[in-house]
Design a protein around this motif. Structure first.
Motif, PDB file in Angstrom:
ATOM      1  N   LEU A  86      -6.984  -5.385  15.014  1.00  0.00           N
ATOM      2  CA  LEU A  86      -6.350  -4.836  16.210  1.00  0.00           C
ATOM      3  C   LEU A  86      -6.766  -3.381  16.434  1.00  0.00           C
ATOM      4  O   LEU A  86      -6.670  -2.554  15.538  1.00  0.00           O
ATOM      5  CB  LEU A  86      -4.826  -4.930  16.078  1.00  0.00           C
ATOM      6  N   GLU A  87      -7.237  -3.100  17.651  1.00  0.00           N
ATOM      7  CA  GLU A  87      -7.652  -1.745  18.025  1.00  0.00           C
ATOM      8  C   GLU A  87      -6.759  -1.141  19.102  1.00  0.00           C
ATOM      9  O   GLU A  87      -6.656   0.068  19.210  1.00  0.00           O
ATOM     10  CB  GLU A  87      -9.093  -1.768  18.542  1.00  0.00           C
ATOM     11  N   ASP A  88      -6.142  -1.995  19.912  1.00  0.00           N
ATOM     12  CA  ASP A  88      -5.400  -1.531  21.080  1.00  0.00           C
ATOM     13  C   ASP A  88      -4.087  -2.310  21.183  1.00  0.00           C
ATOM     14  O   ASP A  88      -4.099  -3.535  21.301  1.00  0.00           O
ATOM     15  CB  ASP A  88      -6.259  -1.761  22.323  1.00  0.00           C
ATOM     16  N   LEU A  89      -2.969  -1.603  21.125  1.00  0.00           N
ATOM     17  CA  LEU A  89      -1.650  -2.206  21.262  1.00  0.00           C
ATOM     18  C   LEU A  89      -0.959  -1.558  22.455  1.00  0.00           C
ATOM     19  O   LEU A  89      -0.824  -0.342  22.513  1.00  0.00           O
ATOM     20  CB  LEU A  89      -0.829  -2.000  19.983  1.00  0.00           C
ATOM     21  N   ASP A  90      -0.532  -2.381  23.400  1.00  0.00           N
ATOM     22  CA  ASP A  90       0.042  -1.903  24.652  1.00  0.00           C
ATOM     23  C   ASP A  90       1.400  -2.572  24.843  1.00  0.00           C
ATOM     24  O   ASP A  90       1.475  -3.791  24.989  1.00  0.00           O
ATOM     25  CB  ASP A  90      -0.914  -2.263  25.796  1.00  0.00           C
ATOM     26  N   THR A  91       2.480  -1.785  24.813  1.00  0.00           N
ATOM     27  CA  THR A  91       3.822  -2.347  24.902  1.00  0.00           C
ATOM     28  C   THR A  91       4.768  -1.385  25.613  1.00  0.00           C
ATOM     29  O   THR A  91       4.503  -0.187  25.708  1.00  0.00           O
ATOM     30  CB  THR A  91       4.360  -2.679  23.485  1.00  0.00           C
ATOM     31  N   ASP A  92       5.859  -1.925  26.096  1.00  0.00           N
ATOM     32  CA  ASP A  92       6.884  -1.090  26.709  1.00  0.00           C
ATOM     33  C   ASP A  92       8.021  -0.790  25.738  1.00  0.00           C
ATOM     34  O   ASP A  92       9.035  -0.224  26.103  1.00  0.00           O
ATOM     35  CB  ASP A  92       7.429  -1.746  27.975  1.00  0.00           C
ATOM     36  N   ILE A  93       7.845  -1.149  24.488  1.00  0.00           N
ATOM     37  CA  ILE A  93       8.864  -0.915  23.454  1.00  0.00           C
ATOM     38  C   ILE A  93       8.902   0.567  23.089  1.00  0.00           C
ATOM     39  O   ILE A  93       7.875   1.226  23.043  1.00  0.00           O
ATOM     40  CB  ILE A  93       8.574  -1.782  22.211  1.00  0.00           C
ATOM     41  N   GLU A  94      10.099   1.074  22.812  1.00  0.00           N
ATOM     42  CA  GLU A  94      10.242   2.469  22.385  1.00  0.00           C
ATOM     43  C   GLU A  94      10.182   2.544  20.867  1.00  0.00           C
ATOM     44  O   GLU A  94      10.958   1.889  20.169  1.00  0.00           O
ATOM     45  CB  GLU A  94      11.558   3.048  22.876  1.00  0.00           C
ATOM     46  N   PHE A  95       9.249   3.351  20.357  1.00  0.00           N
ATOM     47  CA  PHE A  95       9.099   3.561  18.925  1.00  0.00           C
ATOM     48  C   PHE A  95       9.631   4.936  18.551  1.00  0.00           C
ATOM     49  O   PHE A  95       9.550   5.880  19.329  1.00  0.00           O
ATOM     50  CB  PHE A  95       7.627   3.485  18.500  1.00  0.00           C
ATOM     51  N   LYS A  96      10.138   5.031  17.339  1.00  0.00           N
ATOM     52  CA  LYS A  96      10.525   6.315  16.780  1.00  0.00           C
ATOM     53  C   LYS A  96       9.294   6.943  16.139  1.00  0.00           C
ATOM     54  O   LYS A  96       8.305   6.259  15.859  1.00  0.00           O
ATOM     55  CB  LYS A  96      11.631   6.121  15.741  1.00  0.00           C
ATOM     56  N   ALA A  97       9.340   8.236  15.907  1.00  0.00           N
ATOM     57  CA  ALA A  97       8.191   8.944  15.327  1.00  0.00           C
ATOM     58  C   ALA A  97       7.754   8.316  14.006  1.00  0.00           C
ATOM     59  O   ALA A  97       6.563   8.164  13.747  1.00  0.00           O
ATOM     60  CB  ALA A  97       8.523  10.421  15.138  1.00  0.00           C
ATOM     61  N   THR A  98       8.714   7.923  13.186  1.00  0.00           N
ATOM     62  CA  THR A  98       8.368   7.319  11.887  1.00  0.00           C
ATOM     63  C   THR A  98       7.655   5.979  12.068  1.00  0.00           C
ATOM     64  O   THR A  98       6.780   5.631  11.275  1.00  0.00           O
ATOM     65  CB  THR A  98       9.625   7.114  11.020  1.00  0.00           C
ATOM     66  N   GLN A  99       8.009   5.237  13.104  1.00  0.00           N
ATOM     67  CA  GLN A  99       7.355   3.953  13.347  1.00  0.00           C
ATOM     68  C   GLN A  99       5.930   4.145  13.868  1.00  0.00           C
ATOM     69  O   GLN A  99       5.033   3.378  13.527  1.00  0.00           O
ATOM     70  CB  GLN A  99       8.191   3.121  14.310  1.00  0.00           C
ATOM     71  N   ILE A 100       5.719   5.164  14.666  1.00  0.00           N
ATOM     72  CA  ILE A 100       4.361   5.475  15.123  1.00  0.00           C
ATOM     73  C   ILE A 100       3.521   5.897  13.926  1.00  0.00           C
ATOM     74  O   ILE A 100       2.352   5.510  13.801  1.00  0.00           O
ATOM     75  CB  ILE A 100       4.382   6.546  16.232  1.00  0.00           C
ATOM     76  N   LYS A 101       4.103   6.653  13.016  1.00  0.00           N
ATOM     77  CA  LYS A 101       3.390   7.031  11.785  1.00  0.00           C
ATOM     78  C   LYS A 101       3.025   5.795  10.970  1.00  0.00           C
ATOM     79  O   LYS A 101       1.954   5.735  10.372  1.00  0.00           O
ATOM     80  CB  LYS A 101       4.238   7.994  10.938  1.00  0.00           C
ATOM     81  N   MET A 102       3.910   4.808  10.933  1.00  0.00           N
ATOM     82  CA  MET A 102       3.605   3.569  10.210  1.00  0.00           C
ATOM     83  C   MET A 102       2.385   2.880  10.831  1.00  0.00           C
ATOM     84  O   MET A 102       1.556   2.316  10.121  1.00  0.00           O
ATOM     85  CB  MET A 102       4.809   2.630  10.242  1.00  0.00           C
ATOM     86  N   LEU A 103       2.271   2.932  12.140  1.00  0.00           N
ATOM     87  CA  LEU A 103       1.128   2.317  12.807  1.00  0.00           C
ATOM     88  C   LEU A 103      -0.165   3.079  12.546  1.00  0.00           C
ATOM     89  O   LEU A 103      -1.246   2.514  12.642  1.00  0.00           O
ATOM     90  CB  LEU A 103       1.394   2.194  14.313  1.00  0.00           C
ATOM     91  N   GLU A 104      -0.055   4.357  12.194  1.00  0.00           N
ATOM     92  CA  GLU A 104      -1.254   5.135  11.844  1.00  0.00           C
ATOM     93  C   GLU A 104      -1.951   4.582  10.604  1.00  0.00           C
ATOM     94  O   GLU A 104      -3.143   4.761  10.440  1.00  0.00           O
ATOM     95  CB  GLU A 104      -0.897   6.597  11.574  1.00  0.00           C
TER      96      GLU A 104
END
Length: 164
Positions: free
Chosen positions: A61-79
């Motif tokens: 997966l290279e590109d994830l496009d969603t309308d879901i709201e993530f918290k900063a820690t969850q965005i870090k998990m995706l890193e």
């Protein structure tokens, strides 16, 4: 979602937005489309934590496009995802990330519509339906799903024909 199990396995880009896709469909998606590179999940029934787990299981997966709201820690998990480069989602506050991060709120606010390489594939639909509740799974007989396949092999009879 029996449809996921019938998708051609060579699909690289998948739009499940506006469908009944939920947490219970993630295993089928990962099993059927392990080479998926781009996934769009707007107005679905999947939960935030399930999206993160799904992204990590889709190793290409290279590109994830969603309308879901993530918290900063969850965005870090995706890193930590080794191939993920682009993320469109909602969030609050300042975020520092290596990902190319774009806000899906631009679509909901109407400040960002078409005539640009950015945006969901059906952003006008998302803009005009942003305040409408999602129908219950029993109310929809057919889901609207858009797929784009990678280049077919010489004898790849499973790949759908392009109708354009």
């Amino acid at each position: 979602m029996d449809l996921v199990t019938r998708l051609p396995p060579r699909i690289r880009d998948l739009n499940l937005s506006g469908s009944q896709f939920g947490n219970e469909h993630c295993n089928a998606l990962v099993s059927r489309l392990p080479q998926l590179r781009s996934l769009e999940l707007w107005r679905t029934h999947i939960e935030r934590d399930a999206v993160i787990r799904l992204a990590h299981r889709l190793r290409c997966l290279e590109d994830l496009d969603t309308d879901i709201e993530f918290k900063a820690t969850q965005i870090k998990m995706l890193e930590y995802h080794t191939t993920l480069k682009k993320l469109r989602c909602r969030w609050n506050g300042m975020i520092s990330t290596r990902l190319c991060l774009t806000s899906s709120l631009q679509v909901f606010s109407g400040r960002f519509l078409r005539n640009s390489p950015e945006g969901p594939s059906a952003e006008l639909f998302y803009f005009w339906t942003r305040e409408a509740p999602l129908p219950a799974p029993s109310q929809l007989a057919v889901s609207c799903i858009t797929v784009r396949c990678g280049p077919p092999d010489l004898n790849d009879y499973d790949s759908p024909m392009d109708s354009d």
